[in-house]
Design a protein around this motif. Structure first.
Motif, PDB file in Angstrom:
ATOM      1  N   PHE A 138      42.026  -0.236 -16.835  1.00  0.00           N
ATOM      2  CA  PHE A 138      40.684  -0.578 -17.092  1.00  0.00           C
ATOM      3  C   PHE A 138      40.638  -1.600 -18.375  1.00  0.00           C
ATOM      4  CE2 PHE A 138      40.475   3.227 -19.638  1.00  0.00           C
ATOM      5  CZ  PHE A 138      39.648   2.843 -20.669  1.00  0.00           C
ATOM      6  N   TYR A 139      41.553  -1.797 -19.090  1.00  0.00           N
ATOM      7  CA  TYR A 139      41.270  -2.424 -20.338  1.00  0.00           C
ATOM      8  C   TYR A 139      42.550  -3.427 -20.509  1.00  0.00           C
ATOM      9  CZ  TYR A 139      44.315   1.291 -22.320  1.00  0.00           C
ATOM     10  OH  TYR A 139      45.390   2.312 -22.506  1.00  0.00           O
ATOM     11  N   ASP A 143      43.408 -11.679 -14.525  1.00  0.00           N
ATOM     12  CA  ASP A 143      43.062 -13.029 -14.162  1.00  0.00           C
ATOM     13  C   ASP A 143      41.630 -12.882 -13.217  1.00  0.00           C
ATOM     14  OD1 ASP A 143      42.802 -15.689 -13.449  1.00  0.00           O
ATOM     15  OD2 ASP A 143      44.251 -15.540 -11.969  1.00  0.00           O
ATOM     16  N   VAL A 144      40.809 -12.306 -13.994  1.00  0.00           N
ATOM     17  CA  VAL A 144      39.202 -12.187 -13.443  1.00  0.00           C
ATOM     18  C   VAL A 144      38.327 -13.144 -14.355  1.00  0.00           C
ATOM     19  CG1 VAL A 144      39.643  -9.789 -12.782  1.00  0.00           C
ATOM     20  CG2 VAL A 144      38.785 -10.379 -15.278  1.00  0.00           C
ATOM     21  N   ILE A 206      37.780  -4.763 -21.159  1.00  0.00           N
ATOM     22  CA  ILE A 206      37.051  -3.683 -20.347  1.00  0.00           C
ATOM     23  C   ILE A 206      35.828  -4.274 -19.706  1.00  0.00           C
ATOM     24  CG2 ILE A 206      35.407  -1.469 -20.694  1.00  0.00           C
ATOM     25  CD1 ILE A 206      37.454  -0.794 -23.250  1.00  0.00           C
ATOM     26  N   MET A 207      34.887  -4.996 -20.411  1.00  0.00           N
ATOM     27  CA  MET A 207      33.730  -5.644 -19.780  1.00  0.00           C
ATOM     28  C   MET A 207      33.999  -6.672 -18.505  1.00  0.00           C
ATOM     29  SD  MET A 207      31.173  -4.020 -20.857  1.00  0.00           S
ATOM     30  CE  MET A 207      29.955  -5.066 -19.931  1.00  0.00           C
ATOM     31  N   GLU A 213      34.625  -6.115 -10.768  1.00  0.00           N
ATOM     32  CA  GLU A 213      34.402  -5.111  -9.865  1.00  0.00           C
ATOM     33  C   GLU A 213      32.885  -4.631  -9.566  1.00  0.00           C
ATOM     34  OE1 GLU A 213      37.097  -1.434 -10.681  1.00  0.00           O
ATOM     35  OE2 GLU A 213      38.581  -2.844 -11.372  1.00  0.00           O
ATOM     36  N   GLY A 214      31.995  -5.411 -10.286  1.00  0.00           N
ATOM     37  CA  GLY A 214      30.749  -4.761  -9.775  1.00  0.00           C
ATOM     38  C   GLY A 214      30.372  -3.496 -10.182  1.00  0.00           C
TER      39      GLY A 214
END
Lengths: 397, 397
Positions: A138-139, A143-144, A206-207, A213-214
């Motif tokens: 999650f942290y 590549d988002v 994290i954000m 992932e919405g």
């Protein structure tokens, strides 16, 4: 056992070169599993620090003429020994998952590990290491769509000084020039600074991952310095005074004027600057405050005192809000939208009350209250990364 | 002389406690003028490092059991001695004005000073200190309209990896949502990284102050990592190989594929990402490249090879462009708008040609050529801060 004795003999032999010292402590523990890999906190091109699958930390230091070199991590020190090439090397006991400050002690001098990256904590720029965690996905940097962390200097009339903060903006911010966003004011702990959340806190990662992932709504995060008196050097340095108390976990009592000093800076200077500079929704329904440890205590004090400023509160390892405290604050119930309290599970063995019971009482009293316990972590950043991850999913919904 | 002998005797007396060492070197120099003040690079709440009006640097280190502690700065080491409280203390010779990397040597271990802030250079996170400069006003943090430095991660197809850069945006950027801006790609030197220009380079302060005085036009500055292979750890670490050459000043020969590798990253990945993310003017007339040392050499190579990409070039302590080199580059004359070359004055004593003569030749050949010599500085950041300050005033006009 035979292998252990061989290693012990080897360690003694290596250590006897040019020294007159007893065998290092590390020779007395079971050998570490030899699957160490370079930690992400190693400097570019450096092989150490390393970490293994047992969550032990291994450091290696060049200190040719030293008589004693130790690793200081997790509240314990570990003697290093000389390896075949003359470097000092050694391992810690297994650490909790996540991030840990550490340092090296060379003949009595506490110094950063010259091989590691540095992070501000315990009132100094310190070495740090990330021990792999079962939930580290999650942290991780992925590549988002990537938000931005902006570094901003601004004039603070309250402190009569320039101040410094970081602001996280979600990736979509510049693509929606007419959209306005809620804001979270996110505070570090005692002995830390505004560098904590963007660096070891992994706020942007994290954000960005949550948004990809919405799992949360997009909002702005302001990471400023909650040790407000450091901008006023004519006064005693409060961080130096508070750092030892912080280590005791929950035993810290900050003076009233500490809270009021930071509240004044936050409400008179920081919020107006942010509302002027960014496309915020400048009302209390879209403004939250959260913090860890000392920052959680600031969140509690300021949140109870100024419910018309902050409608949502996150207190990470920094106390909780009881129905009695909430009832004693005028206008709190009319304004509050969320109270989130978290601790690391190991902190609950240390005199802190399990916040779940209080959350149930708060719910019974009509509040949107949540409690979160980070598994198998203490008063440390992995607890707070997880707290932010969970808190963010509840915010502004 | 009597005072000097007293100090020498005192130093010997202090140093003889628990040690068997000759007197430290620092006892053999004239005593420093005792007007030391805490440097801006000291960590919050720390008194040291200090600097005095002679531009000497004084450090103080707690190393209770050490046999030898030294200060390493400006290519020389200085023995420290124990003071009355048992701390190791000592002074350097006078340094040039401006910023200097330094480190502490504790019984042979090269470590950062635990009291200082840290800066990336010489292929490591290092201590740094700012020696006051007669012209320091141009890079001081002031209460003028403040731009932003944004930290950005992005996907690089050329390197098959996430990369990291900083982008400076002038204060007016968010206030003019329909205005587009020119872009300067600004590179660090060998053994440095994308952290150099925003931190020790003082890019934001230099630009904010210039803009507040109306001395330059507003433009965007991209500070990325020119050591492109560090993102490809399967290859040898090029920074480790290049760092020693850098210290020799101008003697560095980078392989052709180094330049091409960074050129590919810059032109295929970084520029399109910046043009997509920010309101740039995406043509060569509004795109510049500059860099220091290795970054200057990259600027020369890439600028000569791709004049249709960059119309303006700044080469700081990294070579120059002669009329013959310019003539050998197809399309260079048709596209180039500015060639700026600078050195620190001390570098010219070290085998580098005075760039003013070449600038005159370039002017005679029809180029808009400028040369700048930073007074009384060497291959160091004060030369490059001054170079940016002068170069920025010529750009995009």
């Amino acid at each position: 056992m035979k292998r252990f004795l061989t290693i012990l003999a080897l360690a003694l032999a290596v250590c006897s070169c040019g020294q007159n010292k007893p065998a290092p402590e590390t020779a007395n523990v079971e050998p570490s599993k030899e699957d160490f890999v370079t930690a992400p906190n190693a400097q570019t091109g450096k092989e150490y620090p390393k970490v293994n699958s047992e969550r032990r930390v291994r450091v290696r230091v060049n200190a040719t003429d030293a008589q004693s070199v130790k690793l200081d991590i997790g509240g314990a020190t570990y003697d290093l020994h000389r390896d075949a090439e003359g470097y000092w090397i050694g391992d810690s006991a297994p650490q909790d998952e996540g991030f840990h400050y550490y340092q090296i002690i060379i003949d009595g001098a506490y110094v950063p590990d010259p091989s590691s990256l540095y992070y501000y904590g315990v009132s100094r720029w310190s070495s740090g290491i990330d021990v792999p965690a079962h939930d580290q996905d999650f942290y991780q940097l992925k590549d988002v769509p990537q938000g931005e962390v902006r570094e901003i200097y601004y004039w603070s009339p309250t402190n009569n000084a320039m101040r410094h903060c970081y602001v996280y903006l979600p990736a979509e911010y510049d693509k929606n020039p007419n959209k306005r966003y809620p804001v979270l004011y996110l505070q570090h702990g005692g002995g830390e600074s505004e560098h904590g959340w963007p660096q070891q806190g992994k706020t942007a990662q994290i954000m960005d991952n949550l948004l990809a992932e919405g799992k949360c709504v997009p909002f702005i995060i302001v990471m400023d310095n909650g040790s407000w008196r450091i901008e006023r050097p004519q006064e005693p340095n409060p961080r130096g005074q508070q750092a030892p108390a912080r280590r005791q976990g929950g035993g810290m009592n900050l003076p009233d004027d500490w809270y009021q000093g930071f509240a004044n800076t936050l409400i008179q200077d920081i919020i107006p600057m942010i509302d002027a500079r960014f496309r915020t929704i400048p009302d209390n329904a879209h403004r939250a405050m959260a913090g860890l440890s000392m920052g959680g205590m600031e969140t509690k004090e300021i949140g109870l005192k100024y419910p018309e400023v902050f409608s949502s509160l996150g207190i990470f390892s920094g106390g909780e809000i009881t129905p009695e405290e909430a009832a004693a604050s005028k206008n709190f119930k009319a304004n509050n939208k969320l109270v989130f309290v978290s601790y690391g599970s190991r902190e609950l063995e240390n005199g802190n009350r399990d916040p779940k019971a209080t959350a149930e009482q708060m719910k019974a009293a009509g509040y949107n209250a949540h409690a979160y316990i980070s598994p198998d972590t203490a008063h440390e950043w992995q607890s707070w990364r997880r707290a932010l991850y969970n808190f963010a999913q509840l915010l502004f919904k």
